[in-house]
Scaffold this motif. Structure first.
Motif, PDB file in Angstrom:
ATOM      1  N   GLY A 161      35.034  76.008  33.752  1.00  0.00           N
ATOM      2  CA  GLY A 161      35.849  75.400  34.810  1.00  0.00           C
ATOM      3  C   GLY A 161      35.126  74.445  35.842  1.00  0.00           C
ATOM      4  O   GLY A 161      35.808  73.463  36.311  1.00  0.00           O
ATOM      5  N   LEU A 162      34.003  74.655  35.958  1.00  0.00           N
ATOM      6  CA  LEU A 162      33.141  74.072  37.021  1.00  0.00           C
ATOM      7  C   LEU A 162      32.056  73.400  36.712  1.00  0.00           C
ATOM      8  O   LEU A 162      31.567  72.444  37.585  1.00  0.00           O
ATOM      9  N   VAL A 163      31.279  73.780  35.695  1.00  0.00           N
ATOM     10  CA  VAL A 163      29.787  72.975  35.486  1.00  0.00           C
ATOM     11  C   VAL A 163      30.229  71.580  34.682  1.00  0.00           C
ATOM     12  O   VAL A 163      31.130  71.358  33.850  1.00  0.00           O
ATOM     13  N   GLU A 164      29.517  70.696  35.001  1.00  0.00           N
ATOM     14  CA  GLU A 164      29.568  69.292  34.343  1.00  0.00           C
ATOM     15  C   GLU A 164      28.362  68.745  34.195  1.00  0.00           C
ATOM     16  O   GLU A 164      27.193  69.287  34.410  1.00  0.00           O
ATOM     17  N   LYS A 165      28.293  67.767  33.218  1.00  0.00           N
ATOM     18  CA  LYS A 165      27.238  67.069  32.927  1.00  0.00           C
ATOM     19  C   LYS A 165      27.347  65.632  33.209  1.00  0.00           C
ATOM     20  O   LYS A 165      28.371  65.209  32.683  1.00  0.00           O
ATOM     21  N   THR A 166      26.435  64.949  33.959  1.00  0.00           N
ATOM     22  CA  THR A 166      26.514  63.536  34.529  1.00  0.00           C
ATOM     23  C   THR A 166      26.104  62.857  33.316  1.00  0.00           C
ATOM     24  O   THR A 166      26.317  61.355  33.398  1.00  0.00           O
ATOM     25  N   GLY A 167      25.062  63.339  32.484  1.00  0.00           N
ATOM     26  CA  GLY A 167      24.112  62.558  31.762  1.00  0.00           C
ATOM     27  C   GLY A 167      22.699  62.166  32.121  1.00  0.00           C
ATOM     28  O   GLY A 167      21.958  61.672  31.417  1.00  0.00           O
ATOM     29  N   THR A 168      22.547  62.234  33.630  1.00  0.00           N
ATOM     30  CA  THR A 168      21.387  61.967  34.344  1.00  0.00           C
ATOM     31  C   THR A 168      20.574  63.546  34.302  1.00  0.00           C
ATOM     32  O   THR A 168      20.866  64.312  34.861  1.00  0.00           O
TER      33      THR A 168
END
Ligand code: SF4
Length: 460
Positions: A161-168
């Motif tokens: 629900g909360l972890v994301e990946k920005t790609g950087t």
């Protein structure tokens, strides 16, 4: 004799657990949710369940534990809990203004078959969740698993629900700490800081369940991993999952969702497991291990060497969570002690195999069992058949300790009748010294108590 009815003869049992060596799944889910900053745990079930979960945590941490409940009545038990959960979400965001609500299920809502993802989607569709607020969730039916699997399920829910990946890519390591004390989470952060490694800890209950008394009430204490930190966890170099039972599911979820590779380690309890953790953190972050670690390690080795005559050959019985018991067993063997009886109420086929692999042929009479019938009743029976010199486990062992007159170190969850666990870590090299101090304290107290006047020593 509080346990006078425990017979010495061990009989194979099915379908009955007597004095379980575990507690229920939602307790773990609630504890994990508290480790996210601004998060209000929510128990989807009856008020009694929520009351029990909060009480279990409050008694252990000696801090008030806040959580919501769907307050099931007979009607919700028949027609389902959707209306209650929708009303609860509206009320919680309106009155208590959390950033996140973390919903976990209970035996009753699981038996009804409430579809939590569908209900949460409906809450968003019906605009019951204010802009920018989050709802995370996990399933925690307590007729399977234990508080440890509940913790693990909520950690996976936090990742989903909360972890994301920005790609950087970010020059940081995720460390999933497992079910440990706030003091232990603080110790992990201290060790990483000593090494100059930036870490993200999901979840982090330090400064949440061990808050200082300031005279002002804070509904959401300063601690907890933040949403901003979690939003970058998908960009980390690696995830270290401390403990297969409590942390590996979350690490796998991070790998699936964000392609962050993971490594599962034992909790860094004792000398060998801490060595492996320090080495793994340094190599994941590609840094040198500073000399200060050698100093801390050396202090632990020094205490072991100084006090070995009081530890050598002592038989130990221990119970609790698999992630704690595995490195504890290894530490006891490092101390030339003899772990003879080990039980955990948490199921999982790999536990017994792992313990037997660690012990090898050093303890031919080893008793080890986990799951439903691995309870405190069986532990007491084993002790009656092969007495031990030391008990290590949660508060529920105090009845055995009293009846059998055995020195007892409280360790694990719950500890309801002592303090210290929130403030003094048992992880890392310093934590190893703390464990030694606790073990030696009770062993030497017994020596003093039992000594004849002519053998009563001032210097030990
Ligand atoms: S009914 Fe289930 S979820 Fe509720 S307190 Fe009992 S074991 Fe836990």
């Amino acid at each position: 004799m509080l346990l006078r009815h425990t017979p010495k003869e061990v009989k194979e049992r099915v379908g009955v657990t007597i004095n379980p060596a575990k507690t229920c799944q939602p307790v773990g889910a609630m504890y994990a949710a508290l480790g996210v900053h601004g998060c209000l745990p929510h128990s989807h079930g009856s008020q009694g369940c929520c009351s029990y979960h909060r009480t279990a945590l409050t008694r252990h941490y000696k801090d008030p534990i806040m959580a919501g409940t769907s307050s099931f009545t007979e009607g919700s038990s028949v027609f389902g809990g959707q209306a209650n959960l929708l009303a609860a979400l509206t009320n919680m965001f309106t009155i208590y203004d959390p950033d996140i609500v973390a919903v976990h299920t209970t035996c009753l809502s699981e038996t009804i078959g409430d579809d939590i993802p569908q209900i949460v989607k409906k809450a968003f569709d019906d605009q019951k969740i204010p802009e920018g607020k989050k709802v995370i969730y996990c399933n925690t039916p307590s007729y399977v698993g234990s508080h440890v699997t509940g913790f693990s399920n909520m950690v996976a829910g936090i990742v989903k629900g909360l972890v994301e990946k920005t790609g950087t890519p970010k020059d940081q390591i995720n460390v999933i700490p497992g079910w440990v004390e706030p003091s232990d989470m603080r110790e992990i952060k201290r060790l990483a800081a000593m090494m100059g490694v930036k870490i993200v800890i999901p979840p982090d209950t330090s400064d949440v369940v061990d808050t200082p008394q300031t005279g002002a009430f804070q509904m959401y204490p300063d601690g907890g991993v933040t949403q901003a930190e979690l939003a970058t966890a998908g960009d980390s170099i690696k995830t270290l999952a401390l403990g297969r039972w409590a942390s590996e599911d979350g690490a796998k979820e991070l790998d699936i969702k964000c392609k962050v590779p993971f490594e599962t380690l034992d909790l860094p309890i004792g000398l060998s497991a801490t060595d492996r953790f320090v080495q793994a953190l340094a190599s994941a972050a590609k840094v040198e291990i500073p000399a200060s670690f050698v100093t801390e390690r050396g202090r632990l080795v020094d205490v072991i060497a100084d006090m070995s005559q009081y530890l050598y050959g002592k038989k130990v019985a221990l119970w609790g969570d698999p992630d704690q018991l595995i490195p504890l067993t290894e530490f006891l063997l490092d101390l030339n002690m003899i772990p003879v009886h080990i039980v955990s109420g948490t199921p999982g086929k790999r536990f017994e195999a792992r313990i037997r692999a660690i012990v090898g042929d050093k303890v031919p009479t080893l008793n080890v069992k986990n799951g439903q019938q691995a309870d405190m009743f069986l532990m007491h029976q084993w002790i009656k058949n092969e007495p031990v010199d030391l008990l290590i486990g949660n508060t529920y062992g105090k009845y055995i300790a009293r009846d059998e007159g055995i020195p007892f170190v409280r360790h694990g969850f719950p500890i309801l009748d002592r303090i210290g666990h929130s403030y003094f870590p048992t992880l890392g090299y310093n934590g190893g010294i703390r464990l030694l101090e606790q073990m030696l304290g009770v062993i030497m107290d017994k020596i003093d108590r039992d000594a004849s006047e002519s053998k009563f020593e001032l210097v030990m």
